[in-house]
Design a protein around this motif. Structure first.
Motif, short mmCIF file in Angstrom:
data_model
loop_
_atom_site.label_atom_id
_atom_site.label_comp_id
_atom_site.label_asym_id
_atom_site.label_seq_id
_atom_site.Cartn_x
_atom_site.Cartn_y
_atom_site.Cartn_z
N UNK A 1 0.82 -1.18 0.00
CA UNK A 1 0.00 0.00 0.00
C UNK A 1 0.87 1.25 0.00
N UNK A 2 2.00 1.23 0.72
CA UNK A 2 2.89 2.40 0.76
C UNK A 2 3.47 2.69 -0.62
N UNK A 3 3.81 1.64 -1.35
CA UNK A 3 4.34 1.83 -2.70
C UNK A 3 3.29 2.47 -3.60
N UNK A 4 2.08 2.00 -3.49
CA UNK A 4 0.99 2.57 -4.30
C UNK A 4 0.79 4.04 -3.97
N UNK A 5 0.80 4.38 -2.69
CA UNK A 5 0.64 5.79 -2.28
C UNK A 5 1.78 6.65 -2.80
N UNK A 6 2.95 6.10 -2.90
CA UNK A 6 4.10 6.85 -3.39
C UNK A 6 4.04 7.05 -4.91
N UNK A 7 3.52 6.08 -5.61
CA UNK A 7 3.53 6.10 -7.07
C UNK A 7 2.30 6.76 -7.68
N UNK A 8 1.12 6.55 -7.10
CA UNK A 8 -0.11 7.05 -7.72
C UNK A 8 -0.12 8.55 -8.01
N UNK A 9 0.42 9.42 -7.14
CA UNK A 9 0.42 10.84 -7.50
C UNK A 9 1.20 11.14 -8.79
N UNK A 10 2.34 10.49 -8.97
CA UNK A 10 3.12 10.69 -10.20
C UNK A 10 2.38 10.14 -11.41
N UNK A 11 1.74 9.01 -11.23
CA UNK A 11 0.95 8.41 -12.30
C UNK A 11 -0.21 9.34 -12.68
N UNK A 12 -0.90 9.86 -11.68
CA UNK A 12 -2.03 10.76 -11.94
C UNK A 12 -1.57 12.03 -12.65
N UNK A 13 -0.43 12.56 -12.25
CA UNK A 13 0.09 13.76 -12.90
C UNK A 13 0.39 13.50 -14.38
N UNK A 14 1.07 12.40 -14.66
CA UNK A 14 1.38 12.07 -16.05
C UNK A 14 0.11 11.79 -16.85
N UNK A 60 3.45 5.82 -19.70
CA UNK A 60 4.75 5.32 -19.25
C UNK A 60 4.70 3.80 -19.19
N UNK A 61 5.49 3.12 -20.02
CA UNK A 61 5.42 1.65 -20.05
C UNK A 61 5.79 0.98 -18.73
N UNK A 62 6.64 1.59 -17.94
CA UNK A 62 7.00 1.02 -16.64
C UNK A 62 5.80 1.11 -15.70
N UNK A 63 5.13 2.26 -15.68
CA UNK A 63 3.94 2.40 -14.84
C UNK A 63 2.85 1.43 -15.29
N UNK A 64 2.73 1.22 -16.60
CA UNK A 64 1.73 0.29 -17.11
C UNK A 64 1.97 -1.11 -16.57
N UNK A 65 3.22 -1.50 -16.43
CA UNK A 65 3.55 -2.81 -15.88
C UNK A 65 3.33 -2.84 -14.37
N UNK A 66 3.61 -1.73 -13.71
CA UNK A 66 3.47 -1.69 -12.25
C UNK A 66 2.03 -1.82 -11.79
N UNK A 67 1.09 -1.32 -12.56
CA UNK A 67 -0.31 -1.39 -12.10
C UNK A 67 -0.76 -2.81 -11.87
N UNK A 68 -0.25 -3.74 -12.63
CA UNK A 68 -0.61 -5.15 -12.43
C UNK A 68 0.01 -5.68 -11.14
N UNK A 69 1.23 -5.27 -10.86
CA UNK A 69 1.92 -5.71 -9.66
C UNK A 69 1.29 -5.13 -8.41
N UNK A 70 0.79 -3.91 -8.50
CA UNK A 70 0.25 -3.23 -7.33
C UNK A 70 -1.18 -3.63 -6.98
N UNK A 71 -1.88 -4.30 -7.88
CA UNK A 71 -3.28 -4.65 -7.63
C UNK A 71 -3.50 -5.60 -6.46
N UNK A 72 -2.81 -6.74 -6.37
CA UNK A 72 -3.15 -7.70 -5.31
C UNK A 72 -3.17 -7.15 -3.89
#
Length: 91
Positions: A1-14, A60-72
């Motif tokens: 959950x901490x990783x998602x909180x750290x990444x989602x703002x950058x994802x939303x901005x992009x 961002x192709x890296x973010x696209x891959x991360x969304x699958x990892x962050x779901x569970x």
């Protein structure tokens, strides 16, 4: 959950900067589906689509891959809480 909180703002901005019209529509439709959901299952599916869509819209192709990892890790408990809270508030 901490990783998602750290990444989602950058994802939303992009996503806000790069999203194509059809990607904005996907985000909007998912949000509306969350509002209209009348079961936990339909809410969970819409919520998952809503949270996944900015990763794609970021371009961002890296973010696209991360969304699958962050779901569970965020699969059910936060969605159940959000659904129950929304129903108690009359939404």
């Amino acid at each position: 959950m901490e990783l998602r909180r750290a990444i989602e703002p950058a994802v939303a901005e992009l996503a806000a900067l790069r999203a194509e019209d059809h990607e904005i529509l996907v985000i909007t439709d998912a949000f509306r589906a969350m509002e209209k959901a009348d079961t936990l299952q339909s809410f969970s599916e819409a919520d998952l689509a809503f949270h996944r869509s900015p990763f794609v819209a970021s371009g961002n192709p890296v973010f696209m891959q991360l969304e699958v990892v962050l779901d569970p890790p965020v699969a059910n408990v936060p969605r159940q809480s959000a659904f129950c809270s929304a129903r108690q508030d009359g939404r």
